[in-house]
Design a protein around this motif. Structure first.
Motif, mmCIF file in Angstrom:
data_model
loop_
_atom_site.group_PDB
_atom_site.id
_atom_site.type_symbol
_atom_site.label_atom_id
_atom_site.label_comp_id
_atom_site.label_asym_id
_atom_site.label_seq_id
_atom_site.Cartn_x
_atom_site.Cartn_y
_atom_site.Cartn_z
ATOM 1 N N THR A 5 0.834 -1.202 0.000
ATOM 2 C CA THR A 5 0.000 0.000 0.000
ATOM 3 C C THR A 5 0.869 1.253 0.000
ATOM 4 O O THR A 5 0.632 2.195 -0.770
ATOM 5 N N ALA A 6 1.897 1.271 0.864
ATOM 6 C CA ALA A 6 2.801 2.421 0.896
ATOM 7 C C ALA A 6 3.625 2.505 -0.385
ATOM 8 O O ALA A 6 3.926 3.594 -0.885
ATOM 9 N N TYR A 7 3.976 1.366 -0.936
ATOM 10 C CA TYR A 7 4.837 1.316 -2.124
ATOM 11 C C TYR A 7 4.104 1.768 -3.385
ATOM 12 O O TYR A 7 4.674 2.496 -4.213
ATOM 13 N N LEU A 8 2.842 1.360 -3.547
ATOM 14 C CA LEU A 8 2.134 1.600 -4.800
ATOM 15 C C LEU A 8 1.145 2.761 -4.754
ATOM 16 O O LEU A 8 0.803 3.304 -5.814
ATOM 17 N N THR A 9 0.669 3.140 -3.574
ATOM 18 C CA THR A 9 -0.378 4.172 -3.511
ATOM 19 C C THR A 9 0.038 5.447 -2.788
ATOM 20 O O THR A 9 -0.683 6.444 -2.857
ATOM 21 N N LYS A 10 1.178 5.426 -2.100
ATOM 22 C CA LYS A 10 1.595 6.599 -1.331
ATOM 23 C C LYS A 10 2.957 7.131 -1.756
ATOM 24 O O LYS A 10 3.555 7.951 -1.050
ATOM 25 N N ALA A 11 3.456 6.651 -2.931
ATOM 26 C CA ALA A 11 4.741 7.101 -3.454
ATOM 27 C C ALA A 11 5.866 6.931 -2.440
ATOM 28 O O ALA A 11 6.799 7.726 -2.380
ATOM 29 N N GLY A 12 5.767 5.887 -1.611
ATOM 30 C CA GLY A 12 6.843 5.598 -0.664
ATOM 31 C C GLY A 12 6.705 6.253 0.679
ATOM 32 O O GLY A 12 7.575 6.082 1.541
ATOM 33 N N PRO A 65 15.855 -3.615 8.908
ATOM 34 C CA PRO A 65 17.049 -2.769 8.999
ATOM 35 C C PRO A 65 18.051 -3.090 7.891
ATOM 36 O O PRO A 65 18.337 -4.258 7.614
ATOM 37 N N GLY A 66 18.544 -2.047 7.242
ATOM 38 C CA GLY A 66 19.506 -2.216 6.149
ATOM 39 C C GLY A 66 18.882 -2.314 4.779
ATOM 40 O O GLY A 66 19.594 -2.258 3.774
ATOM 41 N N THR A 67 17.568 -2.437 4.690
ATOM 42 C CA THR A 67 16.886 -2.537 3.394
ATOM 43 C C THR A 67 16.514 -1.143 2.903
ATOM 44 O O THR A 67 15.978 -0.333 3.655
ATOM 45 N N ARG A 68 16.829 -0.866 1.627
ATOM 46 C CA ARG A 68 16.501 0.428 1.024
ATOM 47 C C ARG A 68 15.741 0.184 -0.273
ATOM 48 O O ARG A 68 16.209 -0.537 -1.156
ATOM 49 N N LEU A 69 14.569 0.764 -0.397
ATOM 50 C CA LEU A 69 13.754 0.637 -1.603
ATOM 51 C C LEU A 69 13.214 2.001 -2.002
ATOM 52 O O LEU A 69 12.937 2.844 -1.140
ATOM 53 N N THR A 70 13.051 2.215 -3.289
ATOM 54 C CA THR A 70 12.473 3.449 -3.807
ATOM 55 C C THR A 70 11.146 3.113 -4.477
ATOM 56 O O THR A 70 11.086 2.244 -5.357
ATOM 57 N N ALA A 71 10.085 3.785 -4.077
ATOM 58 C CA ALA A 71 8.756 3.510 -4.605
ATOM 59 C C ALA A 71 8.519 4.271 -5.899
ATOM 60 O O ALA A 71 9.142 5.311 -6.149
ATOM 61 N N PRO A 72 7.618 3.777 -6.778
ATOM 62 C CA PRO A 72 7.264 4.527 -7.993
ATOM 63 C C PRO A 72 6.663 5.875 -7.628
ATOM 64 O O PRO A 72 5.891 5.984 -6.673
ATOM 65 N N SER A 73 7.046 6.888 -8.393
ATOM 66 C CA SER A 73 6.543 8.231 -8.121
ATOM 67 C C SER A 73 6.286 8.937 -9.449
ATOM 68 O O SER A 73 7.145 8.915 -10.342
#
Length: 370
Positions: free
Chosen positions: A250-257, A266-274
């Motif tokens: 939900t945060a990844y696809l509908t809230k632009a991250g 911890p240690g995971t980094r992802l960039t959401a579609p924007s």
């Protein structure tokens, strides 16, 4: 009384005062004068010349070294690079692009377009094409197969969605050839194009087609490999894994991250579609690694436990249309909850079985039982 003559004639006095007398000449002979040079001075000159010659001989190597070092330093001319007789394997990428351009020109060609095709395949200049130029077109051209037939020859299979094709508009590549059967407008078709490569100017690679495109069947579809996940089952709201992936997606696809980090390990980094591409999501099913399906899960294992999931969902676009999507995720347990450790690039495959033990190879030792 006059003195008696002694018999020795006295020399007459010289009238020239500069003319040396006999005594002076004898004195010069006694002192070593020869031809106006003193024999002592001549010996000194000879010795001086001898030492000078020896000095030059001794200083010869030193003078040669100084002369060599005094020559201005020049960069050696670069060795000529040997032009490779064959292009590198990376030439396949260029061959694929060349084949796509050739096929696009070929599919839209009609009467009068022979010179355009000759730019890719020189003998095409002698063809007589039928049909109206541009009546049919190849769209969505995609290379689906690339094979290196020879050192400098590539076979490129290109898929194209041919539009505008009708029986009357199908071109004939040879004079007197009959029209081909009717084709379906927008049908996906496949063409094989042979492309030869050769070294070009400036280190580039040159390309040419060896023949006209040949229509072929679709490439064989591979058998789907076995995955590590179990069977798909409904994503129950009470399952902690459903809660974790729903919050994350939900945060990844509908809230632009926005607030995305709170769901990541911890240690995971992802960039959401924007900008956010969807207005909402609904997780329908998922398959868990090593799970047969149907188990009711309500707890989270100990910290550090990882689990791979294959998740299917429906994402609702801004236009209200729902689109099915599938995500491969790796979860990690921490503090009695699941967190997203990675967004995997592809579903995980089942590792191949171990190689069979060769005959004669001793197996593991077993303890006989009494």
């Amino acid at each position: 009384m006059s003195p008696a003559p002694t018999g020795r004639r006295q020399p007459a006095p010289s009238a020239d005062p500069h003319t040396p007398t006999v005594h002076e000449a004898e004195a010069k002979q006694e002192t070593g004068w020869v031809g106006g040079w003193s024999t002592g001075a001549q010996a000194n000159s000879t010795a001086l010349l001898r030492w000078l010659v020896w000095a030059l001989i001794a200083l010869g190597p030193l003078l040669g070294t100084l002369a060599y070092l005094s020559v201005p330093t020049t960069s050696p001319a670069p060795a000529p690079k040997n032009t490779p007789s064959t292009p590198a394997a990376s030439g396949g990428q260029g061959a694929a692009g060349f084949a796509s351009l050739f096929l696009a020109a070929y599919l839209s060609a009609g009467r009068g377009d022979e010179p355009e095709l000759a730019a890719y395949y020189p003998p095409a200049g002698n063809l007589q094409l039928d049909g109206v130029s541009g009546r049919r077109r190849g769209e969505q051209l995609t290379v689906v197969r690339l094979r290196q037939i020879d050192t400098s020859v590539w076979s490129v299979t290109v898929a194209a969605r041919v539009t505008g094709a009708t029986p009357s508009a199908t071109p004939s590549m040879q004079p007197g050839a009959s029209s081909s059967p009717a084709t379906t407008t927008g049908a996906l078709r496949y063409f094989q194009v042979p492309v030869a490569t050769a070294p070009g100017g400036g280190g580039a690679t040159a390309y040419t087609a060896l023949a006209l495109p040949a229509e072929v069947a679709a490439p064989e579809r591979a058998t789907t490999p076995e995955l590590v996940y179990g069977a798909m089952h409904p994503a129950l709201p009470t399952d902690p894994r459903t809660q974790a992936v729903t919050s994350f997606l939900t945060a990844y696809l509908t809230k632009a991250g926005a607030e995305l980090d709170r769901y990541l390990a911890p240690g995971t980094r992802l960039t959401a579609p924007s900008p956010a591409p969807y207005a909402g999501i609904a997780v329908d099913q998922f398959a868990a690694e090593g799970e047969s399906g149907g188990e009711l899960v309500v707890s989270v294992p100990g910290d550090g436990t990882t689990l791979r999931l294959l998740v299917t969902l429906r994402a609702t676009g801004r236009d209200g249309v729902r689109l099915p999507l599938t995500y491969a995720l790796t979860l990690k347990a921490r503090a009695d909850r699941w967190e997203i450790a990675s967004l995997d690039g592809a579903p995980a495959l089942t590792p191949p079985p171990p190689a069979p033990v060769a005959s004669g190879t001793p197996g593991p030792a077993t303890t006989p039982t009494s």
